[in-house]
Design a protein around this motif. Structure first.
Motif, mmCIF file in Angstrom:
data_model
loop_
_atom_site.group_PDB
_atom_site.id
_atom_site.type_symbol
_atom_site.label_atom_id
_atom_site.label_comp_id
_atom_site.label_asym_id
_atom_site.label_seq_id
_atom_site.Cartn_x
_atom_site.Cartn_y
_atom_site.Cartn_z
ATOM 1 N N LEU A 1 48.243 47.597 54.432
ATOM 2 C CA LEU A 1 47.855 48.829 53.744
ATOM 3 C C LEU A 1 48.286 48.805 52.279
ATOM 4 N N SER A 2 49.458 48.258 52.004
ATOM 5 C CA SER A 2 49.916 48.143 50.617
ATOM 6 C C SER A 2 48.983 47.236 49.818
ATOM 7 N N ALA A 3 48.587 46.126 50.427
ATOM 8 C CA ALA A 3 47.663 45.214 49.749
ATOM 9 C C ALA A 3 46.310 45.884 49.534
ATOM 10 N N ARG A 4 45.829 46.638 50.512
ATOM 11 C CA ARG A 4 44.542 47.324 50.360
ATOM 12 C C ARG A 4 44.630 48.401 49.278
ATOM 13 N N GLN A 5 45.756 49.081 49.225
ATOM 14 C CA GLN A 5 45.942 50.097 48.196
ATOM 15 C C GLN A 5 45.902 49.451 46.807
ATOM 16 N N SER A 6 46.466 48.267 46.671
ATOM 17 C CA SER A 6 46.424 47.552 45.390
ATOM 18 C C SER A 6 45.002 47.159 45.016
ATOM 19 N N VAL B 1 42.223 48.676 46.011
ATOM 20 C CA VAL B 1 41.504 49.911 45.661
ATOM 21 C C VAL B 1 41.872 50.338 44.246
ATOM 22 N N ALA B 2 43.160 50.270 43.904
ATOM 23 C CA ALA B 2 43.589 50.637 42.552
ATOM 24 C C ALA B 2 42.963 49.716 41.513
ATOM 25 N N GLN B 3 42.883 48.425 41.840
ATOM 26 C CA GLN B 3 42.252 47.469 40.922
ATOM 27 C C GLN B 3 40.779 47.812 40.726
ATOM 28 N N ASN B 4 40.109 48.201 41.788
ATOM 29 C CA ASN B 4 38.705 48.600 41.668
ATOM 30 C C ASN B 4 38.556 49.819 40.761
ATOM 31 N N ILE B 5 39.426 50.814 40.941
ATOM 32 C CA ILE B 5 39.334 52.031 40.141
ATOM 33 C C ILE B 5 39.602 51.727 38.672
ATOM 34 N N VAL B 6 40.584 50.871 38.405
ATOM 35 C CA VAL B 6 40.903 50.513 37.018
ATOM 36 C C VAL B 6 39.714 49.833 36.346
ATOM 37 N N ASN B 7 38.969 49.043 37.101
ATOM 38 C CA ASN B 7 37.838 48.301 36.537
ATOM 39 C C ASN B 7 36.503 49.010 36.727
#
Length: 126
Positions: A17-22, A24-30
Motif C-alpha cells: 500500500l505504501s508503494a502504491r501510494q507513492s 499514485v502521488a507520482q501520477n498526480i505530480v505529473n
C-alpha cells in the motif's frame, strides 16, 4: 499446507500500500507533464501469487526476496479515463479514487491488527 502468518501478511500488504501510494502521488505530480503515462501496481493478490513461485536458493542461507520487495517489477502502465492532447493519461479524479482505496485498505489493516492483537492479549492473560 503452510501456516498463514496474519501479522506478516498485513505487514506485506502495508508495504504494498505504501508503494502504491507513492505511485499514485507520482501520477498526480505529473498530471501536467506532456507524454506522461499513468502507472499503477499489480493487485496485491497477484504480487503474492508471483512471490510464491520464486525459486529458492541452493543453500538454506540464501535470502529470498519477499513478494513485496519485488514491487519495482509490479509497476505497470494503467489505462486512465482520458488522454489529453499532450499524450498525458493521468486523470486526477481516477488517482483520487485510487488514493481513497489505499486509505481504506490502510484503515482495514489497522483495524484487523488491533482486533487480532486484542484477541492475542486476551489469550495470553487467560
Amino acid at each position: 499446507m503452510e501456516p498463514v502468518y496474519l501479522f506478516n501478511l498485513i505487514d506485506q500488504q502495508k508495504s504494498w500500500l505504501s508503494a502504491r501510494q507513492s505511485v499514485v502521488a507520482q501520477n498526480i505530480v505529473n498530471a501536467d507533464t506532456p507524454g506522461y503515462r499513468a502507472q499503477d501496481l499489480m493487485p496485491f493478490s497477484r504480487v503474492m501469487e508471483r512471490g510464491a513461485l520464486d525459486i529458492s536458493g541452493a543453500d538454506p542461507k540464501h535470502l529470498r526476496p519477499s513478494p513485496v520487495e519485488t514491487l519495482a517489477a509490479a509497476i505497470r502502465p494503467t489505462e486512465g479515463w482520458e488522454t489529453t492532447h499532450s499524450g498525458n493519461t493521468v486523470s486526477p479524479e481516477f488517482e483520487m479514487i485510487k488514493a481513497g482505496e489505499v486509505r481504506g485498505a490502510f484503515t482495514l489493516d489497522t483495524n484487523l491488527m488491533r482486533a487480532f492483537h486484542g484477541m492475542w492479549m486476551s489469550a495470553v492473560r487467560a
